[in-house]
Design a protein around this motif. Sequence first.
Motif, PDB file in Angstrom:
ATOM      1  N   ARG A  26     -10.249  12.004   0.569  1.00 14.22           N
ATOM      2  CA  ARG A  26     -10.808  10.724   1.154  1.00 14.22           C
ATOM      3  C   ARG A  26     -10.520  10.498   2.468  1.00 14.22           C
ATOM      4  NH1 ARG A  26      -8.700   7.299  -3.700  1.00 14.22           N
ATOM      5  NH2 ARG A  26      -9.469   9.070  -4.667  1.00 14.22           N
ATOM      6  N   ARG A  27     -11.435   9.543   2.975  1.00 13.35           N
ATOM      7  CA  ARG A  27     -11.031   9.176   4.357  1.00 13.35           C
ATOM      8  C   ARG A  27      -9.093   8.727   4.476  1.00 13.35           C
ATOM      9  NH1 ARG A  27     -14.147   4.222   7.264  1.00 13.35           N
ATOM     10  NH2 ARG A  27     -12.784   3.059   5.479  1.00 13.35           N
TER      11      ARG A  27
ATOM     12  N   ARG B 293      -4.945  17.225  -2.656  1.00 13.84           N
ATOM     13  CA  ARG B 293      -6.649  16.836  -3.297  1.00 13.84           C
ATOM     14  C   ARG B 293      -7.260  17.992  -2.745  1.00 13.84           C
ATOM     15  NH1 ARG B 293      -5.901  10.565  -1.330  1.00 13.84           N
ATOM     16  NH2 ARG B 293      -5.740   9.766  -3.339  1.00 13.84           N
TER      17      ARG B 293
ATOM     18  N   VAL C  60     -17.211  13.209   4.208  1.00 14.61           N
ATOM     19  CA  VAL C  60     -16.028  13.113   4.766  1.00 14.61           C
ATOM     20  C   VAL C  60     -16.099  14.570   5.595  1.00 14.61           C
ATOM     21  CG1 VAL C  60     -14.738  11.821   3.233  1.00 14.61           C
ATOM     22  CG2 VAL C  60     -14.673  14.488   3.169  1.00 14.61           C
TER      23      VAL C  60
END
Length: 343
Positions: free
Chosen positions: A176-177, A243, A265
């Motif tokens: 994620r960001r 991740r 992303v």
Amino acid sequence: MTKKAGLTYRDAGVDIDAGDALVDDIKRIVRSTRRPEVLAGVGGFGALVGLPKKYRQPVLVSGTDGVGTKLMLGLETGLVEGLGQDLVAMCANDVLVSGAEPLFFLDYYATGKLDPHVAAQVIRGIARGCKQSGCALVGGETAEMPGMYPPGEFDLAGFCVAVVERSRIIDGRGIRRGDVLIALPSSGPHSNGYSLIRRILKLRKARLGKPFGRSTLAETLMTPTALYARPVLALLAAGVRVRGMAHITGGGLPGNLPRCFPKGVGAVIDTASWTRPEIFDWLQAQGDVDEEEMRRVFNCGIGYVVVVPRLEADAALAVLRKARAKPWLLGEITAGRQDVRYA
């Protein structure tokens, strides 16, 4: 009347005795890579390998690759042992991206006329790569095919099987960001971009034996591909939330890093975060290669990338440094397209 001796397989160019002798010679090398799960390896029709008992829901991850046209430079320079490590690395580093532990490896060595000395060098390199990755060399195939390859040449292919707990498969979906990218250094061009490298060498009539850094140009270009299993598996065992991961091969960062990104992303790379190894600057200058092309063809000093939450970056760096992996913060994940930008 004396009966004329008939043709033999050796007369046709295949020396069965030389092949058998090679198998006998390499058995000791192969034994040095053995894991407890190996039930039967070299010598049978197939290797038998059990699954490690620590996995409750084991998932097998497989990969196959070669070493590309680096093989041709190895033949030209005589520096062939490192090609064995390259072969393992190109397979083992790929399966590692899923969070999988390399379990076993097989090779395929094909040539027109078997040179046991050369073949043994390559297999020693394969065994070294297996030991560094923690996987067992359980077998392979040595094929002697007269007329298929020019004298003195051979080809290589490798096959790696790894295992991961189903619940711990890493596929990038959680990226994620705001997450950060941690880079692990390459040992050189690894096994990618060698068609361009050989073109540059030919155009510039480069002397492969000339001094370059602490060795020669040939030795620098033939430096074996780095293996990342031990530091990355140590990171996963430490409980850091990894991740996503990427093995930086042909295509460089732009071609490989987005392969682990979910939709929505991208990544921004801090170009000031590392110094590009000298060999890449030399190749760029000698070939007048555009910067975008350099990034698209070569790893430019980055062999592997790990994506972790920003709050766990320091812990990840500490584990990787303890494993002597020499990591650094490379950049961050941003909102946007599945691409790589440089800043």
